[in-house]
Design an enzyme around this catalytic site. Sequence first.
Site, PDB file in Angstrom:
ATOM      1  N   CYS A   1      -3.552   6.142  -8.338  1.00 60.17           N
ATOM      2  CA  CYS A   1      -2.572   5.471  -9.196  1.00 60.17           C
ATOM      3  C   CYS A   1      -2.664   3.963  -9.001  1.00 60.17           C
ATOM      4  O   CYS A   1      -2.714   3.468  -7.867  1.00 60.17           O
ATOM      5  CB  CYS A   1      -1.166   5.941  -8.851  1.00 60.17           C
ATOM      6  SG  CYS A   1      -0.928   7.725  -8.962  1.00 60.17           S
TER       7      CYS A   1
ATOM      8  N   ASP B   1      13.343   0.886  -2.205  1.00 61.51           N
ATOM      9  CA  ASP B   1      12.806   1.029  -0.851  1.00 61.51           C
ATOM     10  C   ASP B   1      12.677  -0.387  -0.317  1.00 61.51           C
ATOM     11  O   ASP B   1      11.782  -1.140  -0.705  1.00 61.51           O
ATOM     12  CB  ASP B   1      11.445   1.736  -0.888  1.00 61.51           C
ATOM     13  CG  ASP B   1      11.226   2.614   0.336  1.00 61.51           C
ATOM     14  OD1 ASP B   1      11.912   2.370   1.348  1.00 61.51           O
ATOM     15  OD2 ASP B   1      10.393   3.517   0.286  1.00 61.51           O
TER      16      ASP B   1
ATOM     17  N   ARG C   1       0.330   2.303  -1.235  1.00 61.73           N
ATOM     18  CA  ARG C   1      -0.532   2.432  -0.062  1.00 61.73           C
ATOM     19  C   ARG C   1      -1.977   2.106  -0.404  1.00 61.73           C
ATOM     20  O   ARG C   1      -2.912   2.690   0.134  1.00 61.73           O
ATOM     21  CB  ARG C   1      -0.413   3.862   0.481  1.00 61.73           C
ATOM     22  CG  ARG C   1      -0.103   3.929   1.969  1.00 61.73           C
ATOM     23  CD  ARG C   1       0.229   5.336   2.415  1.00 61.73           C
ATOM     24  NE  ARG C   1       1.660   5.493   2.518  1.00 61.73           N
ATOM     25  CZ  ARG C   1       2.312   6.641   2.340  1.00 61.73           C
ATOM     26  NH1 ARG C   1       1.639   7.731   2.037  1.00 61.73           N
ATOM     27  NH2 ARG C   1       3.615   6.696   2.464  1.00 61.73           N
TER      28      ARG C   1
END
Length: 386
Positions: free
Chosen positions: A107, A307, A112
């Site tokens: 993606c 987050d 990450r």
Amino acid sequence: MELWQQMIRDSVHTVDQLVEKFGLDHKVAQELDGFFQARINPYYLSLIRYPGDPIWLQCVPDKKELEDFDAEEDPLMEDAMSPVPNITHRYPDRALFLVTSQCGIYCRFCTRKRKVGDHEKISMKGLESAFKYLEEHTEIRDVILSGGDPLMLTDAMLEKILQRLRQIPHIEIIRLGSKMPCVLPQRITPKLVNMLKKYHPIYCNTHFNHPWEITPESSKACQMMADAGIPMGNQMVIMKGVNDDPAVVKELVQKLLKIRVRPYYMYMADETKGANHFRTSVETGLKILEALRGHTSGLAVPHFVIDAPGGGGKIPLVPNYVLHHDEEKIILRNYQNKIYTYKNYADKNNPEGFGTKVKKNGKNGKIKKEEFKPRRIVKVPVLEEV
């Protein structure tokens, strides 16, 4: 070789393929490949309807990824909270266990990017130290298998990990963080789900971002998991041009419930290097939440969270429904913007809030309620409608 493995092999991933299929400039394609490689399997590629559509944006490399010079590679400080390789321990009773660097697709908004696709960054060599850490830390009762995508492992390898985790008495819950039901549903086979259900309780959080991703194939995959007793949740990221539209999200969450996937989290996009062109305003997320709350089933309304950068964890956000709050009353608005007043009570056991303290009279045993004036009055300003 299983079908899903062949589809991984047949994925678009080379610079020449990117140039040929998507018209990328060869030099830009090389730079993008050096930054974060591409992988688009044939199934997910088939979902693209036109250039630049919501599926294209999620998987096709874009030169905008090369423009985030000042953005953080690890905005959530996962590496700083990694006591041993492959483990991130941020919350008291939970741990993230990275078991592979590979994914069914890569993606373009991945938080990450610094690790995914690089077998040296998430290595099988780190599994033993990870298991030892989990064994020694008895406060950990919930382990989330992630990566990469844990369902990129073979059934045999994944079962070895599950067997080992189930030998640790204090680990109660195992969660799979997998996008496979969405991006490569052929991975979900009877053999896989029959193996998984031996290690219950197992939960799975998957990742649908757009209604077009809900197909007969992905629906079947999610239903197979649910039939095996694996509760399914969805974690969506709000992205510009993909799903930053209340109507799109409403369609998505309603379709998810039909295939027995509970909308769990709706995230603001992380401040990740190479992904900031996807980011929207917080107001966009609040507008989407307002369009869901009261307008569709509560089952379909996810938690809207940021987050927090710097490793602060998930922080929930909600539209401002509390217009005024004092020791006597709370004034609220509902999803239709109608105003309601709710009587308040004091509670001496909770001096920071409001309520009623209940006392039992020692002489006659009667119950007595005592009201009191609280320490503070909370007045919440009315926000502009978003």
